[in-house]
Design an enzyme around this catalytic site. Sequence first.
Site, PDB file in Angstrom:
ATOM      1  N   LYS A  66      21.329  -1.002  -7.948  1.00 57.83           N
ATOM      2  CA  LYS A  66      21.132  -1.779  -6.708  1.00 57.83           C
ATOM      3  C   LYS A  66      21.728  -1.023  -5.517  1.00 57.83           C
ATOM      4  O   LYS A  66      21.101  -0.899  -4.467  1.00 57.83           O
ATOM      5  CB  LYS A  66      21.818  -3.142  -6.836  1.00 57.83           C
ATOM      6  CG  LYS A  66      21.941  -3.893  -5.509  1.00 57.83           C
ATOM      7  CD  LYS A  66      22.650  -5.211  -5.647  1.00 57.83           C
ATOM      8  CE  LYS A  66      24.146  -5.164  -5.554  1.00 57.83           C
ATOM      9  NZ  LYS A  66      24.702  -4.973  -4.207  1.00 57.83           N
ATOM     10  N   ASN A  67      22.942  -0.518  -5.696  1.00 53.94           N
ATOM     11  CA  ASN A  67      23.633   0.099  -4.560  1.00 53.94           C
ATOM     12  C   ASN A  67      23.075   1.472  -4.184  1.00 53.94           C
ATOM     13  O   ASN A  67      23.365   1.979  -3.105  1.00 53.94           O
ATOM     14  CB  ASN A  67      25.138   0.207  -4.842  1.00 53.94           C
ATOM     15  CG  ASN A  67      25.817  -1.152  -4.758  1.00 53.94           C
ATOM     16  OD1 ASN A  67      25.195  -2.136  -4.374  1.00 53.94           O
ATOM     17  ND2 ASN A  67      27.093  -1.209  -5.120  1.00 53.94           N
ATOM     18  N   CYS A  79      31.986 -12.902   4.416  1.00 54.93           N
ATOM     19  CA  CYS A  79      31.727 -12.601   3.016  1.00 54.93           C
ATOM     20  C   CYS A  79      32.919 -13.093   2.215  1.00 54.93           C
ATOM     21  O   CYS A  79      34.056 -12.916   2.646  1.00 54.93           O
ATOM     22  CB  CYS A  79      31.566 -11.092   2.873  1.00 54.93           C
ATOM     23  SG  CYS A  79      31.449 -10.562   1.194  1.00 54.93           S
ATOM     24  N   ARG A  98      35.005  -7.605   5.830  1.00 58.19           N
ATOM     25  CA  ARG A  98      34.047  -6.505   5.746  1.00 58.19           C
ATOM     26  C   ARG A  98      33.495  -6.087   7.113  1.00 58.19           C
ATOM     27  O   ARG A  98      32.304  -6.254   7.392  1.00 58.19           O
ATOM     28  CB  ARG A  98      32.911  -6.852   4.780  1.00 58.19           C
ATOM     29  CG  ARG A  98      33.413  -7.128   3.388  1.00 58.19           C
ATOM     30  CD  ARG A  98      32.316  -7.343   2.401  1.00 58.19           C
ATOM     31  NE  ARG A  98      31.737  -6.107   1.901  1.00 58.19           N
ATOM     32  CZ  ARG A  98      30.832  -6.067   0.935  1.00 58.19           C
ATOM     33  NH1 ARG A  98      30.413  -7.163   0.382  1.00 58.19           N
ATOM     34  NH2 ARG A  98      30.357  -4.917   0.527  1.00 58.19           N
ATOM     35  N   ASP A 153      33.987  -2.872  -7.941  1.00 59.92           N
ATOM     36  CA  ASP A 153      32.937  -3.750  -8.465  1.00 59.92           C
ATOM     37  C   ASP A 153      33.134  -4.082  -9.940  1.00 59.92           C
ATOM     38  O   ASP A 153      32.460  -4.964 -10.475  1.00 59.92           O
ATOM     39  CB  ASP A 153      31.547  -3.109  -8.249  1.00 59.92           C
ATOM     40  CG  ASP A 153      31.104  -3.207  -6.795  1.00 59.92           C
ATOM     41  OD1 ASP A 153      31.750  -3.930  -6.021  1.00 59.92           O
ATOM     42  OD2 ASP A 153      30.103  -2.555  -6.438  1.00 59.92           O
ATOM     43  N   ARG A 200      21.389 -11.649  -7.451  1.00 65.27           N
ATOM     44  CA  ARG A 200      21.311 -10.697  -6.332  1.00 65.27           C
ATOM     45  C   ARG A 200      21.467  -9.267  -6.844  1.00 65.27           C
ATOM     46  O   ARG A 200      20.973  -8.322  -6.221  1.00 65.27           O
ATOM     47  CB  ARG A 200      22.469 -10.949  -5.352  1.00 65.27           C
ATOM     48  CG  ARG A 200      22.221 -11.972  -4.285  1.00 65.27           C
ATOM     49  CD  ARG A 200      23.372 -11.938  -3.296  1.00 65.27           C
ATOM     50  NE  ARG A 200      23.729 -10.573  -2.996  1.00 65.27           N
ATOM     51  CZ  ARG A 200      24.985 -10.112  -2.917  1.00 65.27           C
ATOM     52  NH1 ARG A 200      26.017 -10.915  -3.107  1.00 65.27           N
ATOM     53  NH2 ARG A 200      25.221  -8.853  -2.638  1.00 65.27           N
TER      54      ARG A 200
HETATM   55  C1  UD1 Z   1      29.603  -0.765  -1.054  1.00 62.06           C
HETATM   56  C2  UD1 Z   1      28.900  -1.458  -2.195  1.00 62.06           C
HETATM   57  C3  UD1 Z   1      29.808  -2.525  -2.822  1.00 62.06           C
HETATM   58  C4  UD1 Z   1      31.146  -1.915  -3.203  1.00 62.06           C
HETATM   59  C5  UD1 Z   1      31.765  -1.156  -2.038  1.00 62.06           C
HETATM   60  C6  UD1 Z   1      33.018  -0.401  -2.424  1.00 62.06           C
HETATM   61  C7  UD1 Z   1      26.587  -1.336  -1.511  1.00 62.06           C
HETATM   62  C8  UD1 Z   1      25.370  -2.053  -1.039  1.00 62.06           C
HETATM   63  N1  UD1 Z   1      27.689  -2.065  -1.695  1.00 62.06           N
HETATM   64  O1  UD1 Z   1      29.838  -1.760  -0.058  1.00 62.06           O
HETATM   65  O2  UD1 Z   1      29.150  -3.042  -3.981  1.00 62.06           O
HETATM   66  O3  UD1 Z   1      32.024  -2.949  -3.621  1.00 62.06           O
HETATM   67  O4  UD1 Z   1      30.822  -0.197  -1.523  1.00 62.06           O
HETATM   68  O5  UD1 Z   1      32.786   0.480  -3.459  1.00 62.06           O
HETATM   69  O6  UD1 Z   1      26.561  -0.147  -1.764  1.00 62.06           O
HETATM   70  N2  UD1 Z   1      35.388  -1.149   5.973  1.00 62.06           N
HETATM   71  C9  UD1 Z   1      35.886  -1.237   7.253  1.00 62.06           C
HETATM   72  N3  UD1 Z   1      35.061  -0.891   8.291  1.00 62.06           N
HETATM   73  C10 UD1 Z   1      33.787  -0.456   8.100  1.00 62.06           C
HETATM   74  C11 UD1 Z   1      33.297  -0.346   6.785  1.00 62.06           C
HETATM   75  C12 UD1 Z   1      34.120  -0.707   5.730  1.00 62.06           C
HETATM   76  O7  UD1 Z   1      37.026  -1.629   7.463  1.00 62.06           O
HETATM   77  O8  UD1 Z   1      33.091  -0.154   9.086  1.00 62.06           O
HETATM   78  C13 UD1 Z   1      36.258  -1.543   4.836  1.00 62.06           C
HETATM   79  C14 UD1 Z   1      35.666  -2.762   4.105  1.00 62.06           C
HETATM   80  O9  UD1 Z   1      36.043  -3.967   4.753  1.00 62.06           O
HETATM   81  C15 UD1 Z   1      36.278  -2.619   2.735  1.00 62.06           C
HETATM   82  C16 UD1 Z   1      36.346  -1.091   2.550  1.00 62.06           C
HETATM   83  O10 UD1 Z   1      36.250  -0.535   3.853  1.00 62.06           O
HETATM   84  O11 UD1 Z   1      37.575  -3.154   2.718  1.00 62.06           O
HETATM   85  C17 UD1 Z   1      35.231  -0.536   1.683  1.00 62.06           C
HETATM   86  O12 UD1 Z   1      33.990  -0.883   2.232  1.00 62.06           O
HETATM   87  P1  UD1 Z   1      32.698   0.024   2.038  1.00 62.06           P
HETATM   88  O13 UD1 Z   1      33.034   1.225   1.216  1.00 62.06           O
HETATM   89  O14 UD1 Z   1      32.077   0.247   3.366  1.00 62.06           O
HETATM   90  O15 UD1 Z   1      31.776  -0.943   1.181  1.00 62.06           O
HETATM   91  P2  UD1 Z   1      30.263  -1.313   1.422  1.00 62.06           P
HETATM   92  O16 UD1 Z   1      29.493  -0.102   1.797  1.00 62.06           O
HETATM   93  O17 UD1 Z   1      30.173  -2.517   2.268  1.00 62.06           O
END
Ligand code: UD1
Length: 417
Positions: A22-23, A116, A121, A304, A396
């Site tokens: 999915k990711n 969320c 996030r 995850d 999902r």
């Molecule tokens: C992706 C995965 C999710 C997984 C996560 C971490 C997808 C669709 N989802 O989510 O399943 O749990 O990686 O491996 O691929 N953060 C910030 N600012 C930002 C972006 C992120 O502070 O602009 C923080 C987030 O709040 C979180 C951490 O960074 O605490 C990790 O987030 P991120 O790696 O961006 O996860 P996703 O890409 O949302």
Amino acid sequence: MFKYIIEQSGHLSGEIDISGSKNAALPIIAASLLADGDVVLKNIPCLSDTTLMCDILKCFGAKVTAEKNTLYINSSNLKNYIAPYDLSSKIRGSFLVMGPMLARCGKVRISLPGGCPIGTRPVDLHLKAFAQMGAEILTGHGYIDVSSKKLTGAKIHLDFPSVGATENIMMAAVGANGTTYIGNASQEPEIVDLANFLNKSGAKIYGAGTDEIKIVGRTPLSPCEYSVIPDRIEAGTFMVAAAITGGKITLNNVIPNHLSPVIAKLTELGVKISAKNTTINITANSPLHCADVKTMPHPGFPTDMQALMMSLLSVCDGTSVICETIFENRFMHAPELVRMGASIKTDGRCAIINGRPYLTGACVKATDLRAGAALSIAALCAKGKSEISDIYHIERGYELFDEKLIKLGAKILKVKR
Ligand code: UD1
């Protein structure tokens, strides 16, 4: 609304095929917006999240058709740059269309990702990077507008190796003038898969899978056919299902290397795992030992898989500590597991789990995707019957979750609430 009714199921046995990731699928579907012509994506899991992402592409004017696990996407005639609120607010991954839309159309409007359950996030890292590349960012009325007349490559250093930010920057950089460097980049296998897809289409991306990625912009992209990687989290979920039931199962269509941190931790607990080519065999005999787990960006232990490990450690010998370093509020499953007889105390980002000889069936709620899977897996070994509500979260992210479990001998029934 559906729920699962799950009974204690004995040792799981048999073999199943793991679906596409999915990711990996979500960013690659979004990246199809960059190519002018017919893109063919294979091994795409049929999930509500992937369908929603396709619906967003259709709103931009892309033609998308699906045939089982294959998607045909043509983005030659994009005519709109606004992702409707009702679609984009449902799926956080919708934010991944920002990079490609910016590169392709020079502008995009998308709703701010909603709250969320696993934390706030934010998307500040994505926006800061776009600004560094020369984009103008406006927020208001729940929307973010990002636009740029001339997107330019930049040297970007991420404060945190965010998966989504790394993907968004890579996709924007492909259409930017000049070269972009991403420092402290995410190293997840899904990043490598996105880079492989883009490179197969003609992009010049170097270093994906390391913490320094270089993207040479403005290379013409031509559409290609691509098959996404297997879902390492789905595979890890079924590995835990085998471990918690003392089962013996075989998983096909996996990339064992992507599962190294999960294999290492389960081996530490006493689970026997052997991998050959694209197959993993798992055998578990109780009792399993306790172990401490700390979630980390790849190649550390994946966040995850954290909820699933908590289910398993709830019935392992001894006391374990889980430390969640990626998300601020990802223990929603803990009180639900306690309802099933687990002994878990949480304190901030840590959880202390005192292993119990058994769990007992209870009515519990899937609070998010992985929490829902973790509770279902716990129910497989709990004495009696459990009811898992809000399973739309599970659907999902897991293709044919109940059917695959049934194939392995689980007693699970999907019923209307
Ligand atoms: C992706 C995965 C999710 C997984 C996560 C971490 C997808 C669709 N989802 O989510 O399943 O749990 O990686 O491996 O691929 N953060 C910030 N600012 C930002 C972006 C992120 O502070 O602009 C923080 C987030 O709040 C979180 C951490 O960074 O605490 C990790 O987030 P991120 O790696 O961006 O996860 P996703 O890409 O949302």
